[in-house]
Write a protein that holds these residues in place. Structure first.
Motif, PDB file in Angstrom:
ATOM      1  N   GLY A 102       0.864  -1.306  -0.014  1.00 43.40           N
ATOM      2  CA  GLY A 102       0.077  -0.132  -0.059  1.00 43.40           C
ATOM      3  C   GLY A 102       0.853   1.404   0.048  1.00 43.40           C
ATOM      4  N   THR A 103       2.303   1.018   0.113  1.00 41.70           N
ATOM      5  CA  THR A 103       2.917   2.466  -0.029  1.00 41.70           C
ATOM      6  C   THR A 103       2.849   3.070  -1.503  1.00 41.70           C
ATOM      7  N   VAL A 104       2.342   2.272  -2.295  1.00 41.48           N
ATOM      8  CA  VAL A 104       1.870   2.903  -4.038  1.00 41.48           C
ATOM      9  C   VAL A 104       0.523   3.424  -3.574  1.00 41.48           C
ATOM     10  N   GLY A 105       0.348   4.745  -3.472  1.00 41.61           N
ATOM     11  CA  GLY A 105      -1.005   5.198  -3.085  1.00 41.61           C
ATOM     12  C   GLY A 105      -2.080   4.741  -4.268  1.00 41.61           C
ATOM     13  N   SER A 106      -1.817   4.759  -5.526  1.00 44.04           N
ATOM     14  CA  SER A 106      -2.778   4.308  -6.333  1.00 44.04           C
ATOM     15  C   SER A 106      -1.874   3.855  -7.693  1.00 44.04           C
ATOM     16  N   ARG A 107      -2.480   2.612  -8.182  1.00 49.27           N
ATOM     17  CA  ARG A 107      -1.556   2.080  -9.178  1.00 49.27           C
ATOM     18  C   ARG A 107      -2.431   2.316 -10.415  1.00 49.27           C
ATOM     19  N   ARG A 108      -3.398   2.963 -10.547  1.00 51.01           N
ATOM     20  CA  ARG A 108      -4.057   3.616 -11.759  1.00 51.01           C
ATOM     21  C   ARG A 108      -3.589   4.929 -12.288  1.00 51.01           C
ATOM     22  N   ASP A 109      -3.619   5.317 -13.417  1.00 46.52           N
ATOM     23  CA  ASP A 109      -3.264   6.463 -14.009  1.00 46.52           C
ATOM     24  C   ASP A 109      -1.897   6.918 -13.646  1.00 46.52           C
ATOM     25  N   GLU A 110      -1.883   7.684 -12.661  1.00 43.81           N
ATOM     26  CA  GLU A 110      -0.581   8.203 -11.943  1.00 43.81           C
ATOM     27  C   GLU A 110      -0.101   7.767 -10.646  1.00 43.81           C
ATOM     28  N   PRO A 111       0.512   6.826 -10.618  1.00 46.20           N
ATOM     29  CA  PRO A 111       0.829   6.009  -9.301  1.00 46.20           C
ATOM     30  C   PRO A 111       1.652   7.146  -8.484  1.00 46.20           C
ATOM     31  N   ASN A 112       1.347   7.098  -6.959  1.00 49.04           N
ATOM     32  CA  ASN A 112       1.978   7.723  -6.294  1.00 49.04           C
ATOM     33  C   ASN A 112       2.859   6.965  -5.188  1.00 49.04           C
ATOM     34  N   ASP A 113       4.108   6.855  -5.494  1.00 48.54           N
ATOM     35  CA  ASP A 113       4.975   5.982  -4.635  1.00 48.54           C
ATOM     36  C   ASP A 113       5.422   6.930  -3.380  1.00 48.54           C
ATOM     37  N   LEU A 114       5.250   6.239  -2.184  1.00 50.72           N
ATOM     38  CA  LEU A 114       5.398   7.004  -1.111  1.00 50.72           C
ATOM     39  C   LEU A 114       7.070   6.467  -0.668  1.00 50.72           C
ATOM     40  N   LEU A 115       7.406   5.715  -1.269  1.00 54.55           N
ATOM     41  CA  LEU A 115       9.049   5.001  -0.910  1.00 54.55           C
ATOM     42  C   LEU A 115       9.714   5.423  -2.120  1.00 54.55           C
ATOM     43  N   ALA A 116      10.046   6.693  -2.295  1.00 48.46           N
ATOM     44  CA  ALA A 116      10.893   7.389  -3.416  1.00 48.46           C
ATOM     45  C   ALA A 116      12.164   7.060  -2.850  1.00 48.46           C
ATOM     46  N   THR A 117      12.713   7.035  -1.775  1.00 51.64           N
ATOM     47  CA  THR A 117      14.257   6.928  -1.373  1.00 51.64           C
ATOM     48  C   THR A 117      14.295   6.171  -0.107  1.00 51.64           C
ATOM     49  N   PRO A 118      15.742   5.447  -0.100  1.00 48.69           N
ATOM     50  CA  PRO A 118      16.057   4.828   1.064  1.00 48.69           C
ATOM     51  C   PRO A 118      15.549   5.526   2.216  1.00 48.69           C
ATOM     52  N   ALA A 119      15.642   6.625   2.585  1.00 47.86           N
ATOM     53  CA  ALA A 119      15.203   7.315   3.699  1.00 47.86           C
ATOM     54  C   ALA A 119      13.827   7.057   4.112  1.00 47.86           C
ATOM     55  N   ASP A 120      12.979   7.037   2.894  1.00 50.42           N
ATOM     56  CA  ASP A 120      11.558   6.978   3.152  1.00 50.42           C
ATOM     57  C   ASP A 120      11.088   5.440   3.666  1.00 50.42           C
ATOM     58  N   LEU A 121      12.060   4.497   3.102  1.00 53.81           N
ATOM     59  CA  LEU A 121      12.037   2.990   3.670  1.00 53.81           C
ATOM     60  C   LEU A 121      12.196   2.924   4.933  1.00 53.81           C
ATOM     61  N   GLU A 122      13.339   3.561   5.328  1.00 60.73           N
ATOM     62  CA  GLU A 122      13.709   3.709   6.943  1.00 60.73           C
ATOM     63  C   GLU A 122      12.777   4.183   7.747  1.00 60.73           C
ATOM     64  N   ARG A 123      11.957   5.117   7.326  1.00 59.80           N
ATOM     65  CA  ARG A 123      10.850   5.723   8.014  1.00 59.80           C
ATOM     66  C   ARG A 123       9.666   4.920   8.307  1.00 59.80           C
ATOM     67  N   ALA A 125      20.964  -0.890  -2.700  1.00 65.01           N
ATOM     68  CA  ALA A 125      20.869  -2.370  -2.927  1.00 65.01           C
ATOM     69  C   ALA A 125      19.517  -2.973  -2.307  1.00 65.01           C
ATOM     70  N   THR A 126      19.729  -2.819  -1.052  1.00 57.13           N
ATOM     71  CA  THR A 126      18.778  -3.338  -0.225  1.00 57.13           C
ATOM     72  C   THR A 126      17.120  -2.581  -0.750  1.00 57.13           C
ATOM     73  N   PHE A 127      17.572  -1.290  -1.079  1.00 60.86           N
ATOM     74  CA  PHE A 127      16.170  -0.594  -1.384  1.00 60.86           C
ATOM     75  C   PHE A 127      15.445  -1.220  -2.370  1.00 60.86           C
ATOM     76  N   GLU A 128      16.476  -1.652  -3.412  1.00 60.24           N
ATOM     77  CA  GLU A 128      15.824  -2.281  -4.511  1.00 60.24           C
ATOM     78  C   GLU A 128      15.169  -3.390  -4.407  1.00 60.24           C
ATOM     79  N   SER A 129      15.814  -4.302  -3.411  1.00 61.46           N
ATOM     80  CA  SER A 129      15.282  -5.336  -3.016  1.00 61.46           C
ATOM     81  C   SER A 129      13.797  -5.335  -2.358  1.00 61.46           C
ATOM     82  N   ALA A 130      13.801  -4.300  -1.826  1.00 56.71           N
ATOM     83  CA  ALA A 130      12.727  -4.059  -1.054  1.00 56.71           C
ATOM     84  C   ALA A 130      11.450  -3.767  -1.894  1.00 56.71           C
ATOM     85  N   LEU A 131      11.656  -2.743  -2.949  1.00 60.51           N
ATOM     86  CA  LEU A 131      10.582  -2.460  -3.961  1.00 60.51           C
ATOM     87  C   LEU A 131      10.368  -3.588  -4.586  1.00 60.51           C
TER      88      LEU A 131
END
Length: 197
Positions: free
Chosen positions: A16-37, A54-60
């Protein structure tokens, strides 16, 4: 930006960290710091982890695999083989360390252990035939959630974000409809009878 933990399972909250997957997705995990938070705010995870690129890409990759598999379950279709491979591989990783004290349960571990925990959580949920997974009923929301309500009648992922918006929009639509039907229509330039003197 605020994260919502309303899906009923941490694996679904990650998707659910992608706010919407239609039209214009809103990704709340844009950076490694976002994932840490996000990890720090999730109750079932450690208070702090370090995230490198590297671990950020694995998480995505895990997030997207979990989403595809959850959507497969919602749509009652076979699981995506590539998604299964990613989730199963991540689930084989290290485990979080648990410690009990008078203050409660404390979890610790690195991001690899967090991802392994998320993959295992997703596997347990997706393998449960009694788990009722649904996609949010608000048109702009694609969050998948676990419906534990009586009779599985829950419609939205959460009341704060989606349920209140849908109810407010319906209320405004009813108000507009009642205003247009209650207003008398007069010929052009004439006043309605009740206003003529």
């Amino acid at each position: 930006m605020d994260f919502a933990f309303v899906s009923g399972d941490p694996a679904l909250d990650l998707t659910g960290t992608v706010g919407s997957r239609r039209d214009e997705p809103n990704d709340l995990l844009a950076t490694p710091a976002d994932l840490e938070r996000w990890v720090a705010e999730c109750d079932e995870l450690p208070d702090r982890v370090a995230v490198d690129s590297a671990t950020f890409e694995s998480a995505l990759a895990l997030r997207e695999a979990l989403y595809r598999l959850a959507l497969d379950r919602v749509l009652d279709r076979p699981f995506d083989p590539a998604g299964l491979e990613i989730v199963n591989e991540m689930a084989a990783g290290p485990v979080l360390t648990l410690r009990l004290s008078d203050a409660g349960l404390h979890r610790s571990g690195n991001l690899r252990a967090v991802l392994s925990h998320m993959a295992r959580s997703g596997i347990a949920l997706l393998a449960d035939p009694r788990a009722c997974l649904k996609e949010c009923g608000r048109a702009d929301c694609t969050r998948i959630y676990l419906d534990r309500s009586r009779g599985a009648r829950r419609t939205w992922c959460g009341m704060d974000a989606c349920g209140n918006r849908v109810k407010a929009a319906a209320y405004r639509a009813r108000r507009r409809a009642s205003t247009t039907t209650d207003t008398p229509v007069a010929p052009h330039g004439a006043l309605p009878k009740r206003d003529q003197r």
